[in-house]
Design an enzyme around this catalytic site. Sequence first.
Site, PDB file in Angstrom:
ATOM      1  N   THR A  36       0.877  -1.161   0.000  1.00 54.45           N
ATOM      2  CA  THR A  36       0.000   0.000   0.000  1.00 54.45           C
ATOM      3  C   THR A  36       0.915   1.211   0.000  1.00 54.45           C
ATOM      4  O   THR A  36       2.130   1.068   0.096  1.00 54.45           O
ATOM      5  CB  THR A  36      -0.911   0.018   1.250  1.00 54.45           C
ATOM      6  N   ALA A  57       1.137   5.541  -7.333  1.00 54.26           N
ATOM      7  CA  ALA A  57       0.204   4.606  -7.969  1.00 54.26           C
ATOM      8  C   ALA A  57       0.638   4.248  -9.385  1.00 54.26           C
ATOM      9  O   ALA A  57       0.352   3.141  -9.863  1.00 54.26           O
ATOM     10  CB  ALA A  57      -1.203   5.193  -7.982  1.00 54.26           C
ATOM     11  N   THR A  80      -0.056  -0.441  -5.284  1.00 55.79           N
ATOM     12  CA  THR A  80      -0.738   0.810  -4.953  1.00 55.79           C
ATOM     13  C   THR A  80      -1.667   1.178  -6.097  1.00 55.79           C
ATOM     14  O   THR A  80      -1.254   1.133  -7.254  1.00 55.79           O
ATOM     15  CB  THR A  80       0.293   1.942  -4.742  1.00 55.79           C
ATOM     16  N   CYS A 137       4.186   1.855  -8.349  1.00 59.48           N
ATOM     17  CA  CYS A 137       4.114   0.693  -7.454  1.00 59.48           C
ATOM     18  C   CYS A 137       2.921  -0.196  -7.817  1.00 59.48           C
ATOM     19  O   CYS A 137       1.778   0.264  -7.804  1.00 59.48           O
ATOM     20  CB  CYS A 137       3.992   1.166  -6.003  1.00 59.48           C
TER      21      CYS A 137
END
Length: 193
Positions: free
Chosen positions: A12, A167, A173, A170
């Site tokens: 996350t 985002a 994410t 990753c």
Amino acid sequence: MAEHKPDIMYGTTIITVRKGGKVVIAGDGQVSFGQTIMKGNARKVRRLGKSGTVIAGFAGATADAFTLLERLETKLEQYPDQLMRACVELAKDWRTDRYLRRLEAMMLVADKKITLALTGLGDVLEPEDGIMAIGSGGNFALSAAWALVDMNLDAETIARKAMDIAAKICVYTNDHFTIETLDAELSSLEKAI
């Protein structure tokens, strides 16, 4: 590098930015189990306490993080308006309690005065510049936020743009963000300027 255990939910991105009399914690909504996306709209950032004067975001094993959030709320009830004390007491428990010691999670927490990171190693860390990020995309978000902090942008915009970049890089994410904001005191760097 930490060993990857396929049976634990990883990944996350959570970021906190304190600037211009505001403090923001933002997090994405993806929950991954190994290499599979289990959910895309999880809420990993929330308000704590009866009055909602503390915001928190977590990374790591979800069930572990919820356990720690509940414990932190209990500590906040014991030590109202003393976020640092509540976090230090939680960290002591986290390190010494046999059950808690095995929990795999990290948290960012903030109130109007202070921002802290709590780790499973018993660390309670305060960022010196008002910016901190955790999770698999944490370094991407942190780098982006540092690049943006000197621009004429507010805390929420910096956090949102940093999360957008994380985002895009990753795989753990996504771009479904939860963002919580509080009015805050100026950071030590802002007071010095």
